[in-house]
Scaffold this motif. Structure first.
Motif, PDB file in Angstrom:
ATOM      1  N   UNK A   1     -18.038  86.003  32.118  1.00  9.84           N
ATOM      2  CA  UNK A   1     -17.758  85.185  33.438  1.00  9.84           C
ATOM      3  C   UNK A   1     -17.146  85.392  34.197  1.00  9.84           C
ATOM      4  N   UNK A   2     -15.526  86.263  33.210  1.00  8.42           N
ATOM      5  CA  UNK A   2     -15.359  86.124  34.629  1.00  8.42           C
ATOM      6  C   UNK A   2     -15.698  87.614  35.548  1.00  8.42           C
ATOM      7  N   UNK A   3     -15.841  88.746  34.503  1.00 11.38           N
ATOM      8  CA  UNK A   3     -16.765  89.348  35.626  1.00 11.38           C
ATOM      9  C   UNK A   3     -17.288  89.073  36.567  1.00 11.38           C
TER      10      UNK A   3
ATOM     11  N   UNK B   1      -5.450  85.744  31.671  1.00 14.96           N
ATOM     12  CA  UNK B   1      -4.815  85.620  30.781  1.00 14.96           C
ATOM     13  C   UNK B   1      -4.036  84.814  31.081  1.00 14.96           C
ATOM     14  N   UNK B   2      -5.331  84.214  32.855  1.00 13.00           N
ATOM     15  CA  UNK B   2      -4.642  83.527  33.635  1.00 13.00           C
ATOM     16  C   UNK B   2      -5.832  81.611  33.497  1.00 13.00           C
ATOM     17  N   UNK B   3      -7.198  82.193  33.447  1.00 14.39           N
ATOM     18  CA  UNK B   3      -7.867  81.485  33.255  1.00 14.39           C
ATOM     19  C   UNK B   3      -8.794  81.460  31.480  1.00 14.39           C
TER      20      UNK B   3
ATOM     21  N   UNK C   1     -15.354  88.099  39.246  1.00 14.34           N
ATOM     22  CA  UNK C   1     -15.275  89.040  40.219  1.00 14.34           C
ATOM     23  C   UNK C   1     -16.549  90.006  41.299  1.00 14.34           C
ATOM     24  N   UNK C   2     -16.470  90.626  40.358  1.00 10.79           N
ATOM     25  CA  UNK C   2     -18.125  91.419  41.342  1.00 10.79           C
ATOM     26  C   UNK C   2     -18.752  90.254  42.205  1.00 10.79           C
ATOM     27  N   UNK C   3     -18.996  89.218  42.399  1.00 15.60           N
ATOM     28  CA  UNK C   3     -19.219  88.328  43.540  1.00 15.60           C
ATOM     29  C   UNK C   3     -18.567  88.291  44.535  1.00 15.60           C
TER      30      UNK C   3
END
Length: 87
Positions: free
Chosen positions: A67-69, A59-61, A72-74
């Motif tokens: 890519x977001x997942x 919702x923000x990026x 987050x995992x990194x």
């Protein structure tokens, strides 16, 4: 899997950068976070999951969920290596 930032880790903003410090002394050092990593850490201040964080970030990026997942995992992997995550 539900996870949360350990209560012994506190955050501080300095010059637009989030700094994460372990006040228990078990992790000697600090972790510097850019804006997106800081967003992830802020989400982890309450119990959450990777999926919930990815959905909030979506919702923000302006990035794909894949890519977001990965981001987050990194970040979570780095926090786990510092002992900053309760699972």
């Amino acid at each position: 899997m539900i996870m949360k930032l350990k209560d012994t880790f506190i955050t501080h903003m300095s010059n637009g950068e989030q700094i994460l410090v372990d006040i228990s002394g078990q992790f000697s050092g600090l972790i510097r976070n850019n804006g997106s990593a800081a967003y992830i850490v802020d989400c982890l201040k309450s119990e959450t999951t990777v999926e919930e964080i990815v959905n909030k970030m979506n919702e923000e990026y302006d990035a794909s969920k894949e890519v977001l997942e990965k981001a987050v995992n990194d970040v979570i992997a780095k926090l786990k290596s510092a002992g900053a995550i309760d699972e």
